[in-house]
Design a protein around this motif. Structure first.
Motif, PDB file in Angstrom:
ATOM      1  N   ALA A   1      42.822 -11.503   0.558  1.00  0.00           N
ATOM      2  CA  ALA A   1      42.966 -12.856   1.107  1.00  0.00           C
ATOM      3  C   ALA A   1      44.334 -13.439   0.790  1.00  0.00           C
ATOM      4  O   ALA A   1      44.972 -14.061   1.650  1.00  0.00           O
ATOM      5  CB  ALA A   1      41.857 -13.758   0.554  1.00  0.00           C
ATOM      6  N   THR A   2      44.818 -13.227  -0.440  1.00  0.00           N
ATOM      7  CA  THR A   2      46.128 -13.765  -0.821  1.00  0.00           C
ATOM      8  C   THR A   2      47.239 -13.128  -0.006  1.00  0.00           C
ATOM      9  O   THR A   2      48.147 -13.814   0.479  1.00  0.00           O
ATOM     10  CB  THR A   2      46.377 -13.535  -2.324  1.00  0.00           C
ATOM     11  OG1 THR A   2      45.346 -14.161  -3.080  1.00  0.00           O
ATOM     12  CG2 THR A   2      47.717 -14.125  -2.749  1.00  0.00           C
ATOM     13  N   GLN A   3      47.179 -11.819   0.168  1.00  0.00           N
ATOM     14  CA  GLN A   3      48.210 -11.141   0.947  1.00  0.00           C
ATOM     15  C   GLN A   3      48.115 -11.486   2.432  1.00  0.00           C
ATOM     16  O   GLN A   3      49.133 -11.561   3.127  1.00  0.00           O
ATOM     17  CB  GLN A   3      48.104  -9.631   0.743  1.00  0.00           C
ATOM     18  CG  GLN A   3      48.455  -9.178  -0.663  1.00  0.00           C
ATOM     19  CD  GLN A   3      49.846  -9.629  -1.082  1.00  0.00           C
ATOM     20  OE1 GLN A   3      50.834  -9.409  -0.371  1.00  0.00           O
ATOM     21  NE2 GLN A   3      49.940 -10.271  -2.234  1.00  0.00           N
ATOM     22  N   LEU A   4      46.909 -11.720   2.926  1.00  0.00           N
ATOM     23  CA  LEU A   4      46.754 -12.140   4.315  1.00  0.00           C
ATOM     24  C   LEU A   4      47.366 -13.524   4.531  1.00  0.00           C
ATOM     25  O   LEU A   4      48.072 -13.754   5.527  1.00  0.00           O
ATOM     26  CB  LEU A   4      45.270 -12.159   4.699  1.00  0.00           C
ATOM     27  CG  LEU A   4      44.955 -12.602   6.137  1.00  0.00           C
ATOM     28  CD1 LEU A   4      45.611 -11.661   7.150  1.00  0.00           C
ATOM     29  CD2 LEU A   4      43.448 -12.666   6.352  1.00  0.00           C
ATOM     30  N   PHE A   5      47.109 -14.443   3.605  1.00  0.00           N
ATOM     31  CA  PHE A   5      47.720 -15.777   3.697  1.00  0.00           C
ATOM     32  C   PHE A   5      49.241 -15.673   3.702  1.00  0.00           C
ATOM     33  O   PHE A   5      49.926 -16.402   4.431  1.00  0.00           O
ATOM     34  CB  PHE A   5      47.274 -16.649   2.529  1.00  0.00           C
ATOM     35  CG  PHE A   5      45.806 -17.014   2.542  1.00  0.00           C
ATOM     36  CD1 PHE A   5      45.087 -17.026   3.730  1.00  0.00           C
ATOM     37  CD2 PHE A   5      45.146 -17.340   1.367  1.00  0.00           C
ATOM     38  CE1 PHE A   5      43.739 -17.368   3.745  1.00  0.00           C
ATOM     39  CE2 PHE A   5      43.806 -17.680   1.369  1.00  0.00           C
ATOM     40  CZ  PHE A   5      43.090 -17.688   2.563  1.00  0.00           C
TER      41      PHE A   5
ATOM     42  N   GLY B   1      50.617  -4.738   0.486  1.00  0.00           N
ATOM     43  CA  GLY B   1      49.646  -5.411  -0.377  1.00  0.00           C
ATOM     44  C   GLY B   1      48.262  -5.416   0.236  1.00  0.00           C
ATOM     45  O   GLY B   1      47.256  -5.209  -0.460  1.00  0.00           O
ATOM     46  N   LEU B   2      48.189  -5.627   1.552  1.00  0.00           N
ATOM     47  CA  LEU B   2      46.895  -5.591   2.247  1.00  0.00           C
ATOM     48  C   LEU B   2      46.265  -4.202   2.172  1.00  0.00           C
ATOM     49  O   LEU B   2      45.063  -4.059   1.917  1.00  0.00           O
ATOM     50  CB  LEU B   2      47.081  -5.994   3.704  1.00  0.00           C
ATOM     51  CG  LEU B   2      47.029  -7.476   4.055  1.00  0.00           C
ATOM     52  CD1 LEU B   2      47.363  -7.677   5.525  1.00  0.00           C
ATOM     53  CD2 LEU B   2      45.662  -8.057   3.742  1.00  0.00           C
ATOM     54  N   LEU B   3      47.070  -3.181   2.389  1.00  0.00           N
ATOM     55  CA  LEU B   3      46.563  -1.812   2.321  1.00  0.00           C
ATOM     56  C   LEU B   3      46.043  -1.499   0.922  1.00  0.00           C
ATOM     57  O   LEU B   3      44.985  -0.869   0.777  1.00  0.00           O
ATOM     58  CB  LEU B   3      47.669  -0.832   2.710  1.00  0.00           C
ATOM     59  CG  LEU B   3      47.306   0.655   2.652  1.00  0.00           C
ATOM     60  CD1 LEU B   3      46.142   0.960   3.597  1.00  0.00           C
ATOM     61  CD2 LEU B   3      48.512   1.523   3.011  1.00  0.00           C
ATOM     62  N   PHE B   4      46.773  -1.956  -0.090  1.00  0.00           N
ATOM     63  CA  PHE B   4      46.348  -1.742  -1.471  1.00  0.00           C
ATOM     64  C   PHE B   4      44.997  -2.421  -1.717  1.00  0.00           C
ATOM     65  O   PHE B   4      44.105  -1.836  -2.339  1.00  0.00           O
ATOM     66  CB  PHE B   4      47.408  -2.303  -2.416  1.00  0.00           C
ATOM     67  CG  PHE B   4      47.175  -1.987  -3.860  1.00  0.00           C
ATOM     68  CD1 PHE B   4      47.587  -0.779  -4.400  1.00  0.00           C
ATOM     69  CD2 PHE B   4      46.544  -2.903  -4.685  1.00  0.00           C
ATOM     70  CE1 PHE B   4      47.367  -0.489  -5.741  1.00  0.00           C
ATOM     71  CE2 PHE B   4      46.321  -2.618  -6.023  1.00  0.00           C
ATOM     72  CZ  PHE B   4      46.736  -1.409  -6.554  1.00  0.00           C
ATOM     73  N   GLY B   5      44.855  -3.652  -1.220  1.00  0.00           N
ATOM     74  CA  GLY B   5      43.584  -4.354  -1.378  1.00  0.00           C
ATOM     75  C   GLY B   5      42.437  -3.639  -0.681  1.00  0.00           C
ATOM     76  O   GLY B   5      41.310  -3.602  -1.193  1.00  0.00           O
ATOM     77  N   LEU B   6      42.710  -3.060   0.484  1.00  0.00           N
ATOM     78  CA  LEU B   6      41.676  -2.322   1.214  1.00  0.00           C
ATOM     79  C   LEU B   6      41.211  -1.098   0.432  1.00  0.00           C
ATOM     80  O   LEU B   6      40.021  -0.747   0.457  1.00  0.00           O
ATOM     81  CB  LEU B   6      42.207  -1.901   2.587  1.00  0.00           C
ATOM     82  CG  LEU B   6      42.318  -3.012   3.634  1.00  0.00           C
ATOM     83  CD1 LEU B   6      43.036  -2.493   4.879  1.00  0.00           C
ATOM     84  CD2 LEU B   6      40.928  -3.538   4.008  1.00  0.00           C
ATOM     85  N   LEU B   7      42.129  -0.445  -0.251  1.00  0.00           N
ATOM     86  CA  LEU B   7      41.750   0.720  -1.062  1.00  0.00           C
ATOM     87  C   LEU B   7      40.788   0.317  -2.167  1.00  0.00           C
ATOM     88  O   LEU B   7      39.794   1.013  -2.437  1.00  0.00           O
ATOM     89  CB  LEU B   7      43.006   1.368  -1.652  1.00  0.00           C
ATOM     90  CG  LEU B   7      43.946   2.049  -0.654  1.00  0.00           C
ATOM     91  CD1 LEU B   7      45.204   2.542  -1.362  1.00  0.00           C
ATOM     92  CD2 LEU B   7      43.235   3.217   0.027  1.00  0.00           C
ATOM     93  N   TRP B   8      41.067  -0.815  -2.824  1.00  0.00           N
ATOM     94  CA  TRP B   8      40.176  -1.273  -3.890  1.00  0.00           C
ATOM     95  C   TRP B   8      38.853  -1.781  -3.332  1.00  0.00           C
ATOM     96  O   TRP B   8      37.806  -1.666  -3.977  1.00  0.00           O
ATOM     97  CB  TRP B   8      40.863  -2.354  -4.727  1.00  0.00           C
ATOM     98  CG  TRP B   8      41.917  -1.788  -5.612  1.00  0.00           C
ATOM     99  CD1 TRP B   8      43.261  -1.902  -5.476  1.00  0.00           C
ATOM    100  CD2 TRP B   8      41.708  -0.977  -6.774  1.00  0.00           C
ATOM    101  NE1 TRP B   8      43.914  -1.221  -6.483  1.00  0.00           N
ATOM    102  CE2 TRP B   8      42.987  -0.647  -7.295  1.00  0.00           C
ATOM    103  CE3 TRP B   8      40.585  -0.500  -7.440  1.00  0.00           C
ATOM    104  CZ2 TRP B   8      43.152   0.134  -8.443  1.00  0.00           C
ATOM    105  CZ3 TRP B   8      40.752   0.284  -8.578  1.00  0.00           C
ATOM    106  CH2 TRP B   8      42.021   0.590  -9.055  1.00  0.00           C
ATOM    107  N   ALA B   9      38.882  -2.358  -2.128  1.00  0.00           N
ATOM    108  CA  ALA B   9      37.637  -2.778  -1.483  1.00  0.00           C
ATOM    109  C   ALA B   9      36.763  -1.559  -1.172  1.00  0.00           C
ATOM    110  O   ALA B   9      35.530  -1.605  -1.317  1.00  0.00           O
ATOM    111  CB  ALA B   9      37.944  -3.560  -0.210  1.00  0.00           C
ATOM    112  N   ALA B  10      37.399  -0.463  -0.743  1.00  0.00           N
ATOM    113  CA  ALA B  10      36.644   0.771  -0.485  1.00  0.00           C
ATOM    114  C   ALA B  10      36.025   1.294  -1.781  1.00  0.00           C
ATOM    115  O   ALA B  10      34.877   1.767  -1.784  1.00  0.00           O
ATOM    116  CB  ALA B  10      37.575   1.816   0.132  1.00  0.00           C
ATOM    117  N   ALA B  11      36.776   1.206  -2.891  1.00  0.00           N
ATOM    118  CA  ALA B  11      36.227   1.620  -4.182  1.00  0.00           C
ATOM    119  C   ALA B  11      35.047   0.736  -4.580  1.00  0.00           C
ATOM    120  O   ALA B  11      34.032   1.234  -5.103  1.00  0.00           O
ATOM    121  CB  ALA B  11      37.322   1.558  -5.248  1.00  0.00           C
ATOM    122  N   ALA B  12      35.164  -0.565  -4.310  1.00  0.00           N
ATOM    123  CA  ALA B  12      34.063  -1.479  -4.626  1.00  0.00           C
ATOM    124  C   ALA B  12      32.809  -1.105  -3.843  1.00  0.00           C
ATOM    125  O   ALA B  12      31.699  -1.078  -4.387  1.00  0.00           O
ATOM    126  CB  ALA B  12      34.482  -2.916  -4.314  1.00  0.00           C
TER     127      ALA B  12
END
Length: 351
Positions: free
Chosen positions: A67-71, A176-187
């Motif tokens: 969300a932060t990187q999207l903003f 940053g968005l791609l990095f967040g997506l990787l952690w979301a996939a791990a979650a």
């Protein structure tokens, strides 16, 4: 985002305090319902004893990053004016402070935000630990422990332009968005393994959204307010010390985001526990337990102020804007927690 109506109706200071109160209340509610806790996540990781709490933390972390990187990508938010990226940073403070905080949160059985959430539910252990945490943080900021904090922080410092990891690596907000997506996939992976309950999923996402929302709203207010308003997100080391001084100092302390945040978290957690019929008075079982909580709270208070952030302030808020010092602090917390658990609690788990 136009906030002129609120700023004109309430004024700059009252508006930013209200934003702190609202985001804090929602954070407290989501954190209580999801059992969000960095300590529990680290112990599951190091002990390899499950993935439920790890999944909750990863949902909060990845949501905050996304969300932060999207903003930022949309042009609604610019982290460059935040304290974590605009001032000189201390790598030694981040590493040592993160280690101390990780040690402390294992000894006190919860990080600073978790203690505030539990205290609002009637946990007297968390209440005492939270008070000691706030006193120690204030002593490290401007009291007897301040010289030690400044000395350790001076060992290894870096210029502001080297604190932005996305800039250093040339990744940009898309990276940053791609990095967040990787952690979301791990979650999602760990949540599926643990068969995570619904509030674990949505509560973790809610926690992360409150971090990003705080970044966005404080930035937008800073652009439109007449008074200088710091750009910040959720953190509990400095705000706990500020809230403590509100009660100990002469009246008239100006309102700010921090003074709305701490009462808001307590209110949100209390409401969640009340609705879930989980309000319960709990105390210490013996003197050893009390000593452990006290020492842990002191380590967290000094470590959090030395590092410039707590498990949420550095570990989620600072990491979401890719501040180098925040990432070093987060790594230190995970290492300190794992080492302390192995040295202190391993014998109890394996008699």
């Amino acid at each position: 985002m136009n906030l002129d109506f609120m700023l004109e109706a309430l004024g700059d200071r009252s508006s930013i305090a209200l934003i702190g109160l609202l985001t804090g209340t929602l954070f407290g509610f989501f954190a209580q319902r999801s059992r969000f806790c960095l300590r529990s996540a680290t112990l599951e990781f190091w002990r390899r004893s499950g993935t439920e709490k790890l999944a909750v933390w990863l949902f909060a972390f990845s949501t905050a990053v996304l969300a932060t990187q999207l903003f930022s990508l949309l042009g609604w938010f610019d982290a460059s004016t935040s304290r974590q990226l605009s001032s000189r940073g201390s790598l030694s403070g981040a590493l040592v402070g993160g280690l101390l905080f990780g040690i402390g949160m294992v000894l006190a059985r919860g990080c600073s935000s978790r203690m505030l959430v539990l205290a609002a539910n009637g946990n007297l252990r968390a209440l005492l630990a939270g008070l000691i945490f706030a006193v120690t943080a204030q002593a490290a900021l401007a009291g007897i422990l301040a010289p030690a904090r400044l000395w350790i922080a001076s060992w290894w410092t870096v210029a502001p332009e080297t604190r932005n990891l996305l800039g250093l690596l040339g990744l940009g907000h898309g990276g940053g968005l791609l990095f967040g997506l990787l952690w979301a996939a791990a979650a999602l992976f760990f949540a599926r393994r643990a068969r995570l309950f619904a509030w674990g999923l949505w509560g973790g996402i809610g926690v992360g959204l409150m971090v990003a929302l705080a970044w966005l709203l404080t930035y937008q207010v800073s652009l439109q307010a007449f008074e200088p308003i710091p750009v910040e997100a959720l953190s509990f080391t400095g705000p706990s010390a500020s809230t403590l001084m509100l009660f100990l100092s002469p009246p008239g302390q100006p309102l700010d985001f921090d003074l709305g945040l701490v009462p808001g978290v307590a209110l949100g957690s209390f409401t969640a526990a009340w609705r879930g019929k989980e309000l319960k008075l709990e105390g210490f079982k013996d003197g050893h337990s009390m000593r452990r909580y006290i020492f842990g709270a002191m380590a967290m208070g000094f470590g959090g102020m030395l590092a410039g952030g707590c498990a949420v302030g550095a570990g989620v808020s600072g990491a979401a804007i890719f501040a180098l010092t925040a990432w070093l602090t987060l790594i230190g917390m995970w290492l300190g927690a794992g080492l302390t658990d192995w040295l202190v609690d391993k014998q109890g788990r394996n008699p």
